[in-house]
Design a protein around this motif. Sequence first.
Motif, PDB file in Angstrom:
ATOM      1  N   ARG A 165      -0.220 -21.099  22.129  1.00 20.56           N
ATOM      2  CA  ARG A 165       0.275 -21.406  20.789  1.00 20.56           C
ATOM      3  C   ARG A 165      -0.437 -20.535  19.754  1.00 20.56           C
ATOM      4  NH1 ARG A 165      -1.330 -27.344  20.229  1.00 20.56           N
ATOM      5  NH2 ARG A 165      -3.011 -26.539  21.547  1.00 20.56           N
ATOM      6  N   PHE A 166       0.327 -20.161  18.715  1.00 26.70           N
ATOM      7  CA  PHE A 166      -0.214 -19.430  17.579  1.00 26.70           C
ATOM      8  C   PHE A 166       0.188 -20.141  16.298  1.00 26.70           C
ATOM      9  CE2 PHE A 166      -0.051 -16.141  20.805  1.00 26.70           C
ATOM     10  CZ  PHE A 166      -1.232 -15.437  20.599  1.00 26.70           C
ATOM     11  N   VAL A 167      -0.773 -20.250  15.398  1.00 25.87           N
ATOM     12  CA  VAL A 167      -0.472 -20.859  14.097  1.00 25.87           C
ATOM     13  C   VAL A 167       0.367 -19.877  13.289  1.00 25.87           C
ATOM     14  CG1 VAL A 167      -1.432 -21.734  11.942  1.00 25.87           C
ATOM     15  CG2 VAL A 167      -2.554 -22.261  14.125  1.00 25.87           C
ATOM     16  N   CYS A 168       1.550 -20.317  12.851  1.00 22.30           N
ATOM     17  CA  CYS A 168       2.480 -19.451  12.140  1.00 22.30           C
ATOM     18  C   CYS A 168       3.017 -20.153  10.895  1.00 22.30           C
ATOM     19  CB  CYS A 168       3.669 -19.078  13.027  1.00 22.30           C
ATOM     20  SG  CYS A 168       3.234 -18.202  14.537  1.00 22.30           S
ATOM     21  N   HIS A 169       3.355 -19.373   9.906  1.00 25.11           N
ATOM     22  CA  HIS A 169       4.086 -19.896   8.755  1.00 25.11           C
ATOM     23  C   HIS A 169       5.458 -20.358   9.251  1.00 25.11           C
ATOM     24  CE1 HIS A 169       6.382 -19.897   5.010  1.00 25.11           C
ATOM     25  NE2 HIS A 169       5.239 -19.897   4.351  1.00 25.11           N
ATOM     26  N   PRO A 170       5.987 -21.472   8.727  1.00 24.43           N
ATOM     27  CA  PRO A 170       7.294 -21.956   9.200  1.00 24.43           C
ATOM     28  C   PRO A 170       8.404 -20.920   9.078  1.00 24.43           C
ATOM     29  CG  PRO A 170       6.207 -23.625   7.867  1.00 24.43           C
ATOM     30  CD  PRO A 170       5.371 -22.389   7.756  1.00 24.43           C
ATOM     31  N   ALA A 171       8.297 -20.025   8.097  1.00 27.41           N
ATOM     32  CA  ALA A 171       9.319 -18.993   7.897  1.00 27.41           C
ATOM     33  C   ALA A 171       8.796 -17.601   8.264  1.00 27.41           C
ATOM     34  CB  ALA A 171       9.813 -19.011   6.457  1.00 27.41           C
ATOM     35  N   ALA A 172       7.772 -17.526   9.099  1.00 30.00           N
ATOM     36  CA  ALA A 172       7.157 -16.241   9.433  1.00 30.00           C
ATOM     37  C   ALA A 172       8.164 -15.302  10.099  1.00 30.00           C
ATOM     38  CB  ALA A 172       5.963 -16.448  10.354  1.00 30.00           C
ATOM     39  N   ALA A 173       8.172 -14.065   9.623  1.00 31.22           N
ATOM     40  CA  ALA A 173       9.039 -13.036  10.182  1.00 31.22           C
ATOM     41  C   ALA A 173       8.381 -11.680   9.941  1.00 31.22           C
ATOM     42  CB  ALA A 173      10.427 -13.075   9.542  1.00 31.22           C
ATOM     43  N   LEU A 174       8.599 -10.755  10.858  1.00 31.81           N
ATOM     44  CA  LEU A 174       8.007  -9.420  10.747  1.00 31.81           C
ATOM     45  C   LEU A 174       9.102  -8.395  10.480  1.00 31.81           C
ATOM     46  CD1 LEU A 174       5.450  -9.474  13.703  1.00 31.81           C
ATOM     47  CD2 LEU A 174       5.010  -9.895  11.282  1.00 31.81           C
ATOM     48  N   HIS A 175       8.808  -7.474   9.570  1.00 30.06           N
ATOM     49  CA  HIS A 175       9.761  -6.414   9.239  1.00 30.06           C
ATOM     50  C   HIS A 175       9.592  -5.260  10.231  1.00 30.06           C
ATOM     51  CE1 HIS A 175       9.933  -8.811   5.572  1.00 30.06           C
ATOM     52  NE2 HIS A 175      11.076  -8.206   5.317  1.00 30.06           N
ATOM     53  N   LEU A 176      10.036  -5.502  11.465  1.00 29.07           N
ATOM     54  CA  LEU A 176       9.962  -4.473  12.506  1.00 29.07           C
ATOM     55  C   LEU A 176      10.918  -3.339  12.129  1.00 29.07           C
ATOM     56  CD1 LEU A 176       9.970  -6.667  15.744  1.00 29.07           C
ATOM     57  CD2 LEU A 176       8.032  -5.951  14.334  1.00 29.07           C
ATOM     58  N   THR A 177      10.411  -2.110  12.182  1.00 33.17           N
ATOM     59  CA  THR A 177      11.148  -0.969  11.640  1.00 33.17           C
ATOM     60  C   THR A 177      11.192   0.157  12.666  1.00 33.17           C
ATOM     61  OG1 THR A 177      10.209  -1.592   9.486  1.00 33.17           O
ATOM     62  CG2 THR A 177      11.347   0.510   9.614  1.00 33.17           C
ATOM     63  N   PRO A 178      12.341   0.389  13.329  1.00 34.22           N
ATOM     64  CA  PRO A 178      12.431   1.463  14.322  1.00 34.22           C
ATOM     65  C   PRO A 178      12.153   2.830  13.721  1.00 34.22           C
ATOM     66  CG  PRO A 178      14.248  -0.077  14.591  1.00 34.22           C
ATOM     67  CD  PRO A 178      13.564  -0.436  13.302  1.00 34.22           C
ATOM     68  N   VAL A 179      11.487   3.680  14.481  1.00 32.20           N
ATOM     69  CA  VAL A 179      11.039   4.963  13.961  1.00 32.20           C
ATOM     70  C   VAL A 179      12.200   5.882  13.616  1.00 32.20           C
ATOM     71  CG1 VAL A 179      10.753   6.041  16.236  1.00 32.20           C
ATOM     72  CG2 VAL A 179       9.342   6.803  14.307  1.00 32.20           C
TER      73      VAL A 179
END
Length: 352
Positions: A226-240
């Motif tokens: 388990r990892f503590v996360c913000h309920p709305a956590a999201a990452l701006h993954l950006t393809p090169v």
Amino acid sequence: MANHVVDGANGFVASHLIGALVARGDSVTALARASGEVVRRKVTDALATLHLNPALVEKVQVRPFSLAEPDLGTPVSDVFAEPCTYWHSAALITFFPRREAELRDVNVVGSANVAAAFARHAKPGSRYVHVSTAYQHGTTQSRALEQWPEPGHPSEFRNDYEHSKRAAEVELSHTAPAREGEVLVTRLGVMVGHSGTGRALTDLGMYDFLRVIALFARRTPGERVRFVCHPAAALHLTPVDGTVDRMLALAGGPLDRPVRHLVPPVAVPVTDLFAAISAHLPVELVAVTAADVEAEPFSRFEAIVNMRCKFTSPYLRHEYEFESHPDAEPPPVTPRVLDLLISWYVREGLPG
């Protein structure tokens, strides 16, 4: 044929940028501390990733480079012989503690040296592109705007790297090229591999997290972490590939908006990232709240994994909102692309 100078040429983004530039017939001078052999190998790999002819690497002129020297440790008469677009990509990227002085020397003082050399030597009509990070916004809860930043206290950032990138932008905003409208700041998201193949030539960001998870998953398969996360956590993954396309388009257009966020319009929820990783590795990753962990404390195994991921996990605990516009937004990472990115790295990128 346009002229380009790219420093930090052996870096992930810079090598792909150089590949795209030479493929369209532009002249490229690549600056790096690394040897010419290393730079050419990186650019050759990037050309292959972008489905371009690797032989195009022969068109790249490689020069030595030093951020610590006022004139970059290279013959500036060669570098700035013609009007050019100068891409400042060189940086130290580390989240480890007690490296604040080194980060400042490279990312702040070094960047100032580069901007000063450009101001002294670049021919009229030249442009300066500073490659930054959207996460220079730090932990401030407000929306990150496309504007020059104000100085920030180190406590407002997750790590010294973010703080150094903010300070570099502040310094750049006070330079003559910025005042004269010759500067573009490109703030990138979380860089990942090619959107069509998943191929990634970096171990930073998401891949550092993946490497740690894979290590423990293969040692002790079937565990839940388990990892503590913000309920709305999201990452701006950006393809090169999409990032390079947007960088080239912005650098060739009007510079009336000098600060731009190159982040996808839709971020990847952390729950989707965890599900994709769990589908390819023998581990169950679970996003929880701090209250959940208080009610059910981490197991010893979970505590160890969280400790090893301590430089990535802070990015899971915040919700980010970046101002962005269609002309600067790379295509989003869809579930299919996310699966490609994870599966390629698990298959090809992890240490044996």
